[in-house]
Design a protein around this motif. Structure first.
Motif, short mmCIF file in Angstrom:
data_model
loop_
_atom_site.label_atom_id
_atom_site.label_comp_id
_atom_site.label_asym_id
_atom_site.label_seq_id
_atom_site.Cartn_x
_atom_site.Cartn_y
_atom_site.Cartn_z
N TYR A 111 44.35 -9.29 -0.92
CA TYR A 111 44.86 -8.63 -2.12
C TYR A 111 45.99 -7.67 -1.77
O TYR A 111 45.93 -6.97 -0.76
N THR A 112 47.01 -7.68 -2.63
CA THR A 112 48.14 -6.76 -2.51
C THR A 112 48.46 -6.21 -3.90
O THR A 112 48.10 -6.80 -4.92
N LEU A 113 49.17 -5.09 -3.91
CA LEU A 113 49.61 -4.51 -5.18
C LEU A 113 50.75 -5.32 -5.78
O LEU A 113 51.61 -5.81 -5.05
N THR A 114 50.74 -5.44 -7.08
CA THR A 114 51.89 -5.99 -7.78
C THR A 114 52.89 -4.84 -7.97
O THR A 114 52.58 -3.67 -7.67
N LYS A 115 54.06 -5.15 -8.48
CA LYS A 115 55.05 -4.10 -8.76
C LYS A 115 54.45 -3.09 -9.75
O LYS A 115 54.57 -1.88 -9.57
N ARG A 116 53.80 -3.60 -10.78
CA ARG A 116 53.16 -2.73 -11.78
C ARG A 116 52.04 -1.91 -11.14
O ARG A 116 51.87 -0.72 -11.41
N GLY A 117 51.24 -2.53 -10.26
CA GLY A 117 50.17 -1.84 -9.56
C GLY A 117 50.70 -0.71 -8.70
O GLY A 117 50.13 0.38 -8.66
N ARG A 118 51.80 -0.96 -7.99
CA ARG A 118 52.41 0.09 -7.15
C ARG A 118 52.89 1.25 -8.02
O ARG A 118 52.68 2.41 -7.69
N SER A 119 53.50 0.94 -9.17
CA SER A 119 54.00 1.97 -10.07
C SER A 119 52.86 2.83 -10.61
O SER A 119 52.93 4.07 -10.60
N ILE A 120 51.80 2.19 -11.07
CA ILE A 120 50.65 2.93 -11.60
C ILE A 120 49.99 3.74 -10.49
O ILE A 120 49.64 4.91 -10.69
N TYR A 121 49.84 3.15 -9.31
CA TYR A 121 49.22 3.88 -8.21
C TYR A 121 50.04 5.12 -7.86
O TYR A 121 49.48 6.20 -7.62
N THR A 122 51.34 5.01 -7.86
CA THR A 122 52.22 6.16 -7.57
C THR A 122 52.01 7.26 -8.61
O THR A 122 51.89 8.44 -8.26
N ASP A 123 51.96 6.88 -9.89
CA ASP A 123 51.72 7.86 -10.95
C ASP A 123 50.35 8.52 -10.82
O ASP A 123 50.21 9.74 -10.97
N VAL A 124 49.34 7.72 -10.52
CA VAL A 124 47.98 8.24 -10.33
C VAL A 124 47.94 9.18 -9.14
O VAL A 124 47.30 10.24 -9.18
N ASP A 125 48.63 8.81 -8.06
CA ASP A 125 48.65 9.63 -6.86
C ASP A 125 49.27 11.00 -7.13
O ASP A 125 48.76 12.02 -6.65
#
Length: 167
Positions: A111-125
């Motif tokens: 499993y890897t992050l999608t572009k959307r997943g990376r964006s949401i994870y950055t905001d959550v972080d």
């Protein structure tokens, strides 16, 4: 002032050594803290459409230098493979993670992050960083380092015990 997080044992009937008695109180405090962390985490990240369980899995993938399988994520996070798989399936459905073939195991994708997943994870972080800064106020670095060290030692002992009993 006492809070609901402080644990004081009633007279114990068991024959625990004083260190074991204190460790038992710490374990109970960790259980209570975990419950509060999950509840607070759910509230903190609800605006992102996540739960603490999905955040935990998303974070494991985000913090890894390489794609991970469900068993690897479960091992990193100390969760069951089945519970991790359930969250992975939801994160894939939501477009936050994507599966890749695993050359080491055909039935266990990576499993890897999608572009959307990376964006949401950055905001959550960023949101979590503000929250952690507030929680850390008035806590000493020495106390935090000691707490981390002791919890890691207990975790390592539990892992060794679990490994021995699974043989």
């Amino acid at each position: 002032m006492e809070t609901g997080c402080q644990i004081h044992s009633a007279a114990s009937i068991s024959m625990r050594a004083p260190t074991a008695e204190l460790l038992t109180e710490i374990i109970l405090t960790v259980f209570r803290t975990n419950g509060r962390l999950l509840s607070s985490g759910d509230s903190l990240i609800a605006p992102f459409g996540l739960t603490s369980a999905r955040w935990q899995v998303l974070g494991a993938v985000a913090m890894s230098d390489t794609p991970l399988s469900a068993p690897q994520i479960a091992a990193v996070m100390g969760t069951t493979r089945q519970g991790t798989q359930k969250q992975l399936n939801l994160l894939v459905e939501e477009g936050l993670l994507e599966q890749q073939s695993n050359p080491s195991h055909k039935r266990s994708p990576l499993y890897t992050l999608t572009k959307r997943g990376r964006s949401i994870y950055t905001d959550v972080d960023h949101t979590q960083a503000r929250w952690a800064n507030q929680l850390a106020e008035e806590l000493s670095m020495d106390d935090l380092v000691a707490t981390k060290r002791v919890l890691e030692l207990v975790c390592e002992r539990l892992e060794r015990t679990s490994t021995r009993s699974n043989r």
